[in-house]
Design an enzyme around this catalytic site. Structure first.
Site, mmCIF file in Angstrom:
data_model
loop_
_atom_site.group_PDB
_atom_site.id
_atom_site.type_symbol
_atom_site.label_atom_id
_atom_site.label_comp_id
_atom_site.label_asym_id
_atom_site.label_seq_id
_atom_site.Cartn_x
_atom_site.Cartn_y
_atom_site.Cartn_z
ATOM 1 N N ASP A 1 -103.114 -59.586 17.694
ATOM 2 C CA ASP A 1 -103.722 -58.489 18.434
ATOM 3 C C ASP A 1 -105.199 -58.739 18.715
ATOM 4 O OD1 ASP A 1 -101.834 -56.726 19.239
ATOM 5 O OD2 ASP A 1 -102.480 -55.065 17.986
ATOM 6 N N ASP B 1 -95.131 -46.931 9.800
ATOM 7 C CA ASP B 1 -93.982 -47.431 9.056
ATOM 8 C C ASP B 1 -93.207 -46.297 8.373
ATOM 9 O OD1 ASP B 1 -96.102 -46.919 7.329
ATOM 10 O OD2 ASP B 1 -96.455 -49.015 6.889
#
Length: 742
Positions: free
Chosen positions: A149, A454
């Site tokens: 990223d 998550d």
């Protein structure tokens, strides 16, 4: 054509369970013990309610505050009992996967995520990549994807170097059954090379690794890849002059094409596929942090390899066990129960834990009791790394009996496209606008809008009918890097607790979203962690009210000679004795348990409290969600203090001001009480009324011993700065002047 014997073996193997579930011992004894504590808690409530000071009496509101805090403690304690009520452990039976099953093994895609080449050095990242490339699994069924990223050419260069070294490292690992599979971790171990029959090859591989590492670090220190190196691979053409971390086109490079005849190691064996991806970043477009990167990886991998099973890892979490994939496939491939399982979560364990776990990073009771306890309801928490996923469940599919059988795990397609064609097709899937108007981030992939994507993703998967497994093998599958400073540790917990409290306040609250979808015990188990932030309030109240009431001579507990003292003493002692026993049984030391108590106190009065404030402010629309990346490397002097178990403060963080202020407040109150007793000669009755508060304040002082050391005695760079010490003493002194009339 298969022989009849092989066919019979396969049929027998298919009928045998590939994993077993065992209940933890002592379940009945624990339930009786827990019930006795609950009775004690009820008696404490009765005492508080029947002894509330009258209106106008001194300390009335402090007493009511104590009652409210104890209600908070009690409610949270009840939640924690749900995850200890029926602890189970899952055990894969890998030996029941015969060699003849290899052709039935599903394709596995491994996702490694990183975000910043400065905080997450490429040399560290490639160790994770190399560790999974060399796992004991058919290489034609294994693909590894690195999501960068940061969009850095430095990371891409490091990955190219790793791809060359993998041709030596993979056969070396498999020939000598190397563990751990990370070169850095493996060569850091103490070996007596003279006793090794293969010393020459060992030294050769080590030198090759060190040379590669040196080349990578040299390039990273320069900050750019030299032109002569760029000319060696077409991928560097992606990095033009206008490419920045937050503004660049999608980049997908297949570094190793596992289908190609030239993709072989030094022994002539086929190599796994290796892919670099930097999804498109444009100013003004939301990128959704790690969740966005994972969703881009899901789409890109579906175009290239489309493995039925996905393993996702943080960039600092390397493979420690060579057989981890096959072990976990036992859960998915079980004939009778495997089709129900969406994911298998491993514990987060670390390779740099000190002997007594200074910052309580290891959490053995969490890994061996609490998380298996949540998993006993078929609802193991997805923790963001070290997790094997069924691709179908991660892509939004609801559970169905159609997933029964090995055929559901066969998703790979026979793709004849060239590398360039695959790369170009994949870039579209990694573009900014691809998700617009789709269900990505809502019903498909990881859920957006929360820093702990998550946890909420795992919850939504379970609410679609899937089950999940928490697997904690004896031979740890994956190892990461624990925070080596207090500041990093607290920032990490602040981000987690903030994000989890956001979930509780959202439509995804387990008691609402999970109603009639997952079991009540699972809902309670989730809330143990989702309520970390508000659990700070009763702890902070206790940490302030106890020393102030002692300072002003206001009794808050029954006299020691009173029968009402018994439930207070029983609950306090029983909980702590149980906690010590649990820690020791889980392999911890007493000092590590003591460090854990200190860290829980610090977390609850700083990380969790600030997370609570941030979350409420965000709910009011006064701020937006942010994502903080924690550093994976520190300076040598910080590392040295960590290994010596010297607590590292060394900054002017507001959290350190709170820690120091509370420590000084308790110390001031205790010293004043001692002076009163010595100089004024307190009567026995007055001493007895305040004895419980004296003991608790004294305990707080002992717990904060390392804080006083850093405040008053240490002179190293890890001590508490003078400005923090001055502010803490001023705030503690001002707090002592607060009148407690009612």
């Amino acid at each position: 054509m298969e022989t009849q014997q092989v066919a019979e073996e396969r049929e027998q193997a298919a009928n045998l369970p590939l994993f077993e579930i065992k209940e933890a011992k002592g379940k009945l004894a624990f339930r009786l013990f827990s019930s006795s504590i609950f009775i004690g808690i009820c008696l404490i409530w009765v005492y508080r309610l029947t002894n509330i000071p009258r209106a106008g009496d001194r300390g009335r509101w402090v007493w009511i505050g104590m009652f409210m805090a104890e209600l908070g403690f009690s409610f949270y304690w009840i939640l924690t009992q749900a995850i200890r009520w029926n602890v189970v452990r899952y055990h894969p039976l890998k030996h029941r996967l015969p060699q003849s099953y290899d052709d039935k093994l599903p394709c596995v895609d491994v996702f490694v995520c990183m975000a910043d080449p400065t905080l997450e050095p490429p040399a560290l990242v490639i160790n994770t990549v190399l560790s999974v490339l060399s796992l004991n699994y058919p290489t034609d069924k294994l693909s590894v994807y690195l999501s960068d990223d940061g969009g850095s050419e430095l990371t891409f260069y490091a990955l190219l170097e790793a791809s060359h070294f993998s041709k030596l490292w993979i056969p070396f690992c498999k020939k000598f059954n190397v563990e751990p599979r990370s070169p850095e971790a493996y060569f850091s171990q103490n070996f007596d090379v003279q006793d090794s029959a293969n010393a020459e090859q060992w030294l050769f591989i080590k030198k090759q690794y060190e040379d590669m590492k040196k080349r990578i670090e040299t390039v990273c220190n320069k900050g750019s890849v030299p032109e002569e190196l760029k000319n060696q691979h077409k991928g560097f053409l992606e990095w033009g002059s206008n490419v920045t971390k937050q503004n660049h086109q999608p980049i997908v490079q297949i570094v190793i094409d596992g289908r190609g005849t030239n993709a072989v190691d030094s022994d002539g064996c086929r190599l796994p596929t290796l892919v670099y991806m930097a999804r498109e970043k444009r100013l003004g477009w939301p990128h959704h942090y790690k969740a966005g990167a994972m969703n881009a990886l899901i789409r890109v991998s579906s175009e290239i390899s489309n493995g039925a099973i996905i393993l996702n890892l943080d960039c600092d979490m390397y493979a420690n066990s060579a057989d981890s994939i096959k072990e976990d496939l036992c859960f998915f491939m079980d004939e009778n129960r495997g089709h129900q399982i969406a994911y298998v979560q491993h514990p987060q364990k670390f390779n740099n834990i000190t002997k007594n776990d200074l910052y309580a990073n290891a959490s053995p009771a969490l890994n061996k009791v609490e998380l298996p306890g949540v998993g006993s309801f078929g609802a193991a928490l997805y923790c963001g790394t070290g997790c094997f996923h069924r691709r179908a469940s991660l892509c939004g599919s609801k559970y169905s009996e159609e997933y029964k059988g090995l055929e559901s795990l066969e998703t790979r397609k026979d793709d004849k496209r060239t590398v360039i064609e695959l790369e170009e097709a994949s870039k579209v899937l990694a573009s900014c606008g691809y998700e617009e108007g789709t269900q990505w981030g809502k019903q498909m992939g990881l859920i957006y809008g929360c820093p702990v994507e998550d946890i909420v993703t795992g919850l939504t998967i379970q609410c679609r009918g899937w089950k999940s497994v928490y697997h904690n093998p004896d031979n740890t599958a994956f190892l990461g890097v624990a925070p080596p400073t207090l500041d990093i540790a607290l920032v990490q917990f602040s981000r987690w607790s903030d994000g989890m409290f956001q979930i509780f306040l959202s439509k995804y609250c387990p008691f609402i979203y999970g109603h009639n979808k997952i079991k009540l015990g699972a809902q309670m188990g989730y809330c143990v962690y989702l309520l970390w932030a508000p659990s700070s309030l009763p702890h902070l109240y206790y940490a302030i009210a106890l020393p102030l009431s002692l300072l002003h001579g206001i009794p808050l507990f029954p006299e020691v000679s009173s029968i009402w003292f018994i439930p207070f003493a029983y609950v306090f002692l029983s909980k702590n004795i149980y906690s010590i026993a649990e820690a020791l049984i889980c392999g911890s030391t007493f000092k590590a348990w003591w460090n854990l108590q200190r860290m829980w106190l610090i977390r609850r009065t700083t990380s969790f409290f600030f997370a609570f404030i941030d979350c409420i402010v965000r709910q009011l629309g006064l701020s937006q969600t942010t994502f903080t990346i924690t550093a994976k490397v520190v300076t040598d002097d910080v590392s040295k203090r960590y290994q010596q178990e010297i607590m590292d403060f060394g900054s002017t963080s507001i959290m350190f001001t709170v820690i120091a202020t509370l420590a000084m407040l308790n110390l001031f109150s205790l010293l004043v009480w001692v002076l009163k007793m010595v100089l004024c000669g307190l009567e026995y009755e007055a001493m007895e009324m305040l004895l419980s508060q004296v003991l608790l304040c004294g305990l707080m002082v002992v717990v904060n011993a390392l804080v006083y050391e850093a405040l008053l005695f240490r002179k190293d760079k890890g001590s508490i700065p003078a400005s923090v010490m001055f502010k803490s003493m001023v705030f503690a002194s001002l707090a002592c002047l607060i009148p407690l009339k009612q």
